[in-house]
Design an enzyme around this catalytic site. Sequence first.
Site, PDB file in Angstrom:
ATOM      1  N   HIS A  85       0.844  -1.262  -0.015  1.00 21.48           N
ATOM      2  CA  HIS A  85       0.028  -0.112   0.111  1.00 21.48           C
ATOM      3  C   HIS A  85       0.784   1.324   0.133  1.00 21.48           C
ATOM      4  O   HIS A  85       1.805   1.301   0.783  1.00 21.48           O
ATOM      5  CB  HIS A  85      -0.866  -0.082   1.325  1.00 21.48           C
ATOM      6  CG  HIS A  85      -2.098   1.015   1.098  1.00 21.48           C
ATOM      7  ND1 HIS A  85      -1.846   2.316   1.375  1.00 21.48           N
ATOM      8  CD2 HIS A  85      -3.282   0.866   0.808  1.00 21.48           C
ATOM      9  CE1 HIS A  85      -2.987   3.142   1.088  1.00 21.48           C
ATOM     10  NE2 HIS A  85      -3.912   2.231   0.715  1.00 21.48           N
ATOM     11  N   GLU A 154      -4.274   1.760  -7.371  1.00 21.58           N
ATOM     12  CA  GLU A 154      -4.585   2.841  -6.599  1.00 21.58           C
ATOM     13  C   GLU A 154      -3.884   4.235  -6.819  1.00 21.58           C
ATOM     14  O   GLU A 154      -2.717   4.412  -6.512  1.00 21.58           O
ATOM     15  CB  GLU A 154      -4.588   2.519  -4.883  1.00 21.58           C
ATOM     16  CG  GLU A 154      -5.298   1.210  -4.647  1.00 21.58           C
ATOM     17  CD  GLU A 154      -5.569   1.615  -3.124  1.00 21.58           C
ATOM     18  OE1 GLU A 154      -6.704   1.691  -2.691  1.00 21.58           O
ATOM     19  OE2 GLU A 154      -4.675   1.524  -2.224  1.00 21.58           O
TER      20      GLU A 154
HETATM   21  P1  13P Z   1      -9.862   5.903  -0.064  1.00 27.09           P
HETATM   22  O1  13P Z   1     -11.055   5.228  -0.479  1.00 27.09           O
HETATM   23  O2  13P Z   1      -9.912   6.590   1.427  1.00 27.09           O
HETATM   24  O3  13P Z   1      -9.473   6.604  -0.937  1.00 27.09           O
HETATM   25  O4  13P Z   1      -8.658   4.912   0.327  1.00 27.09           O
HETATM   26  C1  13P Z   1      -8.381   4.049  -0.850  1.00 27.09           C
HETATM   27  C2  13P Z   1      -7.086   3.321  -0.198  1.00 27.09           C
HETATM   28  O5  13P Z   1      -6.028   3.549   0.237  1.00 27.09           O
HETATM   29  C3  13P Z   1      -7.735   1.792  -0.166  1.00 27.09           C
HETATM   30  O6  13P Z   1      -6.587   1.025   0.351  1.00 27.09           O
END
Ligand code: 13P
Length: 230
Positions: A85, A154
């Site tokens: 992450h 992401e």
């Molecule tokens: P948000 O949905 O708060 O933008 O976070 C996404 C995330 O980092 C999930 O791992």
Amino acid sequence: MIIALNNKCNFTLEEFIKYQQELNTINDKNTIILCPTSIYLTNFTKGKIKLGAQNVSSNIMGAHTGEVSASQLKSIDVDYCIVGHSERRKEQNETNAEIKEKIMRLLEENITPILCIGETKEEREQNKVNQIINEELKILKDIPNKDNIIIAYEPIWSIGTGLIPTNKEIIEVMNIIKSIYPQNKVLYGGSANEKNIDQLKTIKQIDGYLIGGMSLHPEKLKVFLEKLKN
Ligand code: 13P
């Protein structure tokens, strides 16, 4: 679809227990994976919702103070684990090499890794998205039996900001990932919520979502899941 809920570092125990009760009222056909803060993993009552961790040690069990090993996660029935992450890459200086080791430990225990990849705002502005995604995907290159690994795109600039890429931008990245790893499920993560799901769900390449902020609000999650059906 796979809906992974990343609670990050949120909730007291009391809040978590109440939250879990609300979450368990969700009746949905999708595969929902809850990734609570690690100290609450054993407070989770397994039902329809599956259990995931937010991190794992790159080491096997032993003298590693403060770490939690893949075999320990397996021993408490964890089936999924987020790795790489962007918050850990930034705050804990996790490298691609270390992330690869974590994935290996998870696969040794039959835990499905959810590998997060994505570019910063600057990298997008400098037209480096393709390069970054390809570099991060190299983590999986020499890993055998990788078809079950879940990949989560992401964009870092989208996490917690309320901003999401255009559908065209998301599709471009999904296509890069699927051209290299056609067998793997690919999630989108970054400010996905009950308002923008109408736009996101038109993207056929998305196999699910990794949700942060909205995961803390079961009532919003229910609206999201309802809209996803229609
Ligand atoms: P948000 O949905 O708060 O933008 O976070 C996404 C995330 O980092 C999930 O791992």
